[in-house]
Design an enzyme around this catalytic site. Structure first.
Site, PDB file in Angstrom:
ATOM      1  CE  LYS A  49      10.542  -2.294  14.957  1.00 37.89           C
ATOM      2  NZ  LYS A  49      10.339  -3.119  15.976  1.00 37.89           N
ATOM      3  NE  ARG A  54       8.753  -7.678  21.796  1.00 35.50           N
ATOM      4  CZ  ARG A  54       8.574  -6.625  20.767  1.00 35.50           C
ATOM      5  NH1 ARG A  54       7.678  -6.597  19.803  1.00 35.50           N
ATOM      6  NH2 ARG A  54       9.629  -5.606  21.087  1.00 35.50           N
ATOM      7  CE1 TYR A  94      -5.127 -13.532 -12.949  1.00 38.97           C
ATOM      8  CE2 TYR A  94      -4.494 -11.310 -11.766  1.00 38.97           C
ATOM      9  CZ  TYR A  94      -4.368 -12.637 -12.640  1.00 38.97           C
ATOM     10  OH  TYR A  94      -2.833 -12.878 -12.943  1.00 38.97           O
ATOM     11  CG  MET A 136       2.699 -10.179  -8.407  1.00 42.25           C
ATOM     12  SD  MET A 136       3.701 -11.640  -8.825  1.00 42.25           S
ATOM     13  CE  MET A 136       2.695 -12.947  -8.171  1.00 42.25           C
TER      14      MET A 136
END
Length: 342
Positions: free
Chosen positions: A33, A118, A250, A297
């Site tokens: 998964k 859950r 930054y 980024m």
């Protein structure tokens, strides 16, 4: 171009280690998964098939369709599947609505809540749900649960397993009474399986251990034999020769203490690398080069001139710095990063 390298020999080592412990290769099922925990579902599926894995678990139908040709049984853990899905793709049943959405004769797996609270049906409704499954002409492939206490010491783990043992006994009784084939049983994930000296289930669902990690909060010697299989590499974009006192990135949070050559590399938080800021400035590449705050980024800066750097070959240290677990670091990695098997 940045890339993730998947070490096939380390992957085999991990599966060999797990198989030796559980004593039966046929019990070994793999959890693929979330893009195989960030490693690349197609790449890991290919390696798993070559190893002889027949049963896998994925998040949704989209993941299942990517690997449908590789495995005998693919169970989708969340949401239903389309009627056009290949017959080796099986939905998990968590609600009555899930049953109604299934096409007749589809193999399904029934999820039971055994104490994690859950997902899954209440254990008190087991007989009712099996009746509904049979009345819809579905085939009950499995009855399964999830013991969420495998990483913790204490009585909860054993108590949860006792609950599942009682469910198995009830299913065996119902199988004889109602005349349906006995389904397969599974409840253990990586830590739960590897801490257990005896495993009575038909399958164990191995996730993070196959990729080289465990997250238990107690000593488990077998974890020393597991090897992280993924390494993340970044390529240099450019370099700057800067004087002492220059500010980097930054907000200028990094200030050079001496004249230096700074290079930028083509991975940033947009690719899933956690954002290094002035409070997380201890992060280094696997070769020891500091990743300077603040990560951008699409890139990070580093006091380094190498054309290519290994950002990590073991995410345990990064997880510790960011107060999380390896799962979170790995599953954040962008699916757009190239994955290659070595």
């Amino acid at each position: 171009m940045s890339k993730i390298l998947i070490d096939s020999q380390k992957f085999k080592n991990n599966l060999d280690t797990i198989t030796y412990h559980i004593k039966d290769k046929n019990k070994l099922a793999l959890v693929l998964k979330d893009n195989a925990y960030g490693h690349g579902i197609e790449q890991i599926a290919l390696l798993a098939k070559d190893y002889g894995i027949k049963n896998v678990f994925v998040k949704n139908e989209l993941e299942a369709l990517k690997i449908a040709e590789f495995f005998e049984h693919i169970t989708v853990l969340y949401k239903n599947i389309s009627q056009q899905a290949p017959k080796n793709i099986h939905p998990s049943i968590n609600t009555l609505e899930d049953i109604q959405k299934c096409d007749a004769y589809r193999l399904v797996e029934l999820k039971i809540n055994i104490g994690m609270n859950r997902n899954g049906i209440p254990k008190e409704e087991l007989s009712f749900f099996i009746e509904k499954i049979l009345s819809k002409k579905l085939q009950l492939l499995g009855v399964f649960a999830h013991n969420g206490y495998g990483d913790e010491l204490g009585d909860d783990f054993d108590n949860i397993q006792k609950n599942f043992s009682e469910i198995k006994e009830e299913v065996r009784y119902l199988s004889k009474k109602m005349g349906f084939p006995l389904p397969r049983f599974h409840s253990l994930s990586s830590s739960g399986a590897l801490r257990s000296s005896k495993i009575d289930d038909d399958l164990v669902r191995i996730g993070i251990a196959a990729y080289g990690y465990l997250a238990q909060n107690f000593s488990l010697p077998i974890s020393n034999s597991l090897k992280p299989i993924a390494s993340l590499w970044a390529d240099k974009i450019c370099e700057q020769k800067l004087p002492k006192g220059s500010k980097i990135g930054y907000g200028g949070k990094s200030v050079l203490k001496e004249d230096s050559i700074i290079s930028t590399y083509d991975i940033g938080y947009g690719d899933g690398l956690f954002r290094v800021n002035e409070n997380k400035a201890e992060l280094k590449t696997s070769e020891g080069y500091p990743i300077l705050p603040i990560t951008s980024m699409d890139c990070f800066s580093c006091i380094c001139q190498k054309e290519k750097v290994c950002v990590f070959d073991d995410v345990s240290l990064i997880a510790k710095i960011f107060d999380t677990i390896p799962y979170e670091i790995l599953t954040h990695l962008s699916p757009f990063i190239q994955r290659s098997i070595i």
